[in-house]
Design a protein around this motif. Sequence first.
Motif, PDB file in Angstrom:
ATOM      1  N   THR A  52      76.208  88.299  88.666  1.00  0.00           N
ATOM      2  CA  THR A  52      75.175  88.671  89.621  1.00  0.00           C
ATOM      3  C   THR A  52      75.841  89.357  90.802  1.00  0.00           C
ATOM      4  O   THR A  52      76.759  88.805  91.417  1.00  0.00           O
ATOM      5  CB  THR A  52      74.400  87.445  90.119  1.00  0.00           C
ATOM      6  OG1 THR A  52      73.733  86.819  89.023  1.00  0.00           O
ATOM      7  CG2 THR A  52      73.359  87.859  91.154  1.00  0.00           C
ATOM      8  N   ASN A 101      71.328  91.219  88.125  1.00  0.00           N
ATOM      9  CA  ASN A 101      71.855  90.293  87.134  1.00  0.00           C
ATOM     10  C   ASN A 101      72.246  91.060  85.872  1.00  0.00           C
ATOM     11  O   ASN A 101      71.404  91.732  85.261  1.00  0.00           O
ATOM     12  CB  ASN A 101      70.806  89.227  86.785  1.00  0.00           C
ATOM     13  CG  ASN A 101      70.408  88.398  87.987  1.00  0.00           C
ATOM     14  OD1 ASN A 101      71.241  87.806  88.642  1.00  0.00           O
ATOM     15  ND2 ASN A 101      69.108  88.369  88.287  1.00  0.00           N
ATOM     16  N   GLU A 123      64.748  87.379  85.933  1.00  0.00           N
ATOM     17  CA  GLU A 123      65.935  86.734  85.407  1.00  0.00           C
ATOM     18  C   GLU A 123      67.008  87.751  85.042  1.00  0.00           C
ATOM     19  O   GLU A 123      68.207  87.444  85.094  1.00  0.00           O
ATOM     20  CB  GLU A 123      65.571  85.903  84.170  1.00  0.00           C
ATOM     21  CG  GLU A 123      64.659  84.726  84.477  1.00  0.00           C
ATOM     22  CD  GLU A 123      64.311  83.928  83.240  1.00  0.00           C
ATOM     23  OE1 GLU A 123      64.810  84.293  82.141  1.00  0.00           O
ATOM     24  OE2 GLU A 123      63.563  82.952  83.359  1.00  0.00           O
ATOM     25  N   LYS A 124      66.596  88.957  84.674  1.00  0.00           N
ATOM     26  CA  LYS A 124      67.530  90.017  84.329  1.00  0.00           C
ATOM     27  C   LYS A 124      67.226  91.249  85.168  1.00  0.00           C
ATOM     28  O   LYS A 124      66.108  91.445  85.625  1.00  0.00           O
ATOM     29  CB  LYS A 124      67.437  90.355  82.841  1.00  0.00           C
ATOM     30  CG  LYS A 124      67.807  89.203  81.919  1.00  0.00           C
ATOM     31  CD  LYS A 124      67.689  89.609  80.460  1.00  0.00           C
ATOM     32  CE  LYS A 124      68.039  88.451  79.539  1.00  0.00           C
ATOM     33  NZ  LYS A 124      67.926  88.821  78.095  1.00  0.00           N
TER      34      LYS A 124
END
Length: 792
Positions: free
Chosen positions: A740, A735, A697-698
Amino acid sequence: MKYYLSFLLSFLIFSAQAHNAGSICGTVLDAKSGISLIGVNIQIRGSLIGTNTDLKGNFELKNIQIGTYELVFSSLGYQAVIRNIEVKENSTDTIIIKLEESFFGLDEITVQGTRPISAASSKEIRAIDMQLKPLRTSQDMLLMVPGLFIAQHQGGGKAEQIFLRGFDCDHGTDVSINVDGMPVNMVTHAHGQGYADLHFLISETVDEMEVNKGPYLANMGDFYTAGAVNFKTKDILESNLIKIEAGQFNTQKYTLMFQPDNGGIEQNGYIAMQYHRSDGPFISPENFERMNIFGKYFFQLTQNSKLTFSAGGFSTGWNASGQIPDRAVKQGIISRFGGLDNLEGGVTNRKNMIVNYKFLSSSGSEFEVNSYFTQYNFKLYSNFTYFLLDSVNGDMIEQNEHRTMQGINANYKFASSWFGFRQLNKIGGGYRGDLIDIQLWHSPNRVRMNDFTNDVIDEQNLNCWFQQEFVFSPKFRMVWGLRHDYFTFAKDDKAGSSLDSINNGLPHASGISFQSVFSPKINFIISPVKNLDIFLNFGQGFHSNDARDAVIGSRVSELSNTWRNEGLSNDQIDTRLRKYNFDPAMRNTGTLPKATAGEIGIKNRLFNKLHLSLSVWYLYLDKEFVYSGDGGMAELSDPTQRLGIDAEARLSILSWLWADVDISSAKATIKNLPAGLNYVPLAPTLTASGGISVVREKGFSGSIRFRYLSDRPANEDNSIVAIGHTLFNASLAYNYKQFTFSFNGENLLNSVWNEAQFATETRLKGEKNSITELCYTPGNPRNFQFGVSYKF
């Protein structure tokens, strides 16, 4: 159309009004191992409000009205958990749910049951694929189907050529494609039967994909032979989005997606827009441009009923260098990315409206109605044979059509019991109508010289079906069903009103035809141990043929009967039919050929880490007369058979690292022909695809993927071979907060490969004799694209 969009906009504004609401988010874990669970269903009891967990086991329900709710967490192989949750105003409750393993019991059968009936129909696997594989275009959406390959051979504007399970499906003849319950495949299309142009779909709006290989379900009809692919668009966006992408070949793409109020679980609306252009790698630029727009709004009429509206469309135009003869490149007449007739190309557009109503009763039964309306236009210039037919002006053709399509489908699901055995019952029916103005012209240099065909078509399809699932024990269930489809075809031939009015070497007829077909299905599912399913499938499906084919076939039968009554012999009748360019064999061949298929498959999940499926299948397709939209005539296709093996694997190496692979092998042969002369042209024999993906996600995420397609016969005796290829692609994303940054590389090894390939008879300008050889559209060389997106 403009009124509908105004109506949709008013709903979007209405949905932006503030309301007292809160949110629920959390993670679902395996109670024993602590591993995150994928695809767990989370539902507010007694309502249609729900969601599913992602690859990390996370979920979120946003903008729920304040109050107390019962959340039901359920997943195959686990005991359902019910949790009371109080939603407070402007707050987010975070919870962790742990599910205990449990063998599937009879009391878990509900109307919402989603247990697969074949090895390729697992929704859990498809949910994994949606999050693992890059989804930048509608072509990427199709490539998510295991074993499915595509080819584009005219500038990016045409529908892709599709290959699946030993079928060259042309542009969709043997695979049913649907979006939100609306058919994508076009019957009696100017270019080819079943033409499925998915370019109106913005990939960023897709929420779910359902794949069913083989004709084993009763709720799907026309074109459901090799399989079916159903896409569902999102009701709620994860966030608003602005995305800018650019790359080689003057490629640019801009995407905007916006929803007011950050998305509501009880009502929500959003709009998505996309602009895409590219010149491609060709010497003569493609000048490809496409604009898409899509809007969707839903609201809960009551806690257990929901109404959804969506509208959208696209318009595109392009030039193309077409498919080129191999000798033109080898002789140095053109380069590999050159063209012999750079006036190929076209324009097309499609506008869609969909209304869906769903109701869930207090007893758990479910009723759904889905209606749609489409307006469609298509114009395509092609020159496959160059100067074969017209040595002076050339052979360019123009295919042109204007269409309206409307339809409605309804189904009712309810649970019952029979002698103590639980049942899940589904009944349904539907209607589809197409009104088509369709022409084929000889148009050298895009200038019309004469019409080959010019027809107005009215085609109607009505269907009804039922399907029952019997659960005899936790280890054994049966699913069976029956479907009936009824077709009517009406054709007004504007090129000529009588047999003697026109003779351009093609059959002409006005008239009607009507036919019907029954499609039985039966499936057995054995679950000897937890997480292992064995599937035995049998079913019949069909694809319709062009309405022009159906009416001409009926006309041949009518004329034969009339002349027989006049005392003519069979030989005299056949001679007279040929005088008017009719094939006498058409009077004995129907235009709804059946596909009969059987399959044995297994699906296994090991340690919640490895998902495996394997199937061995067989399919027989009846003989048929196939109408050629390029030639304006029907050609006899003998019966064919296919035998193959499909395998899939998905492995979670670490919580953030995944590997996947799909392998498909098939042998396709033409019945009634001797060995060595019975190859099905262009039928894929061996395909493979897979990759390694990092999902975070990161920070950084990405994947490196490969696709392999083996050599395969391009004609019946395999004297001409369509050359296989192996491609490696990569994607990388970073991200950072709401941004992004992305990178995509295609054909990393810069392989020389052919995208579309055909064995075609051609004659170049100045040549005395024609030559049949491999003609192809070259695949893209190594190229890169970069992008940046902002979520808000």
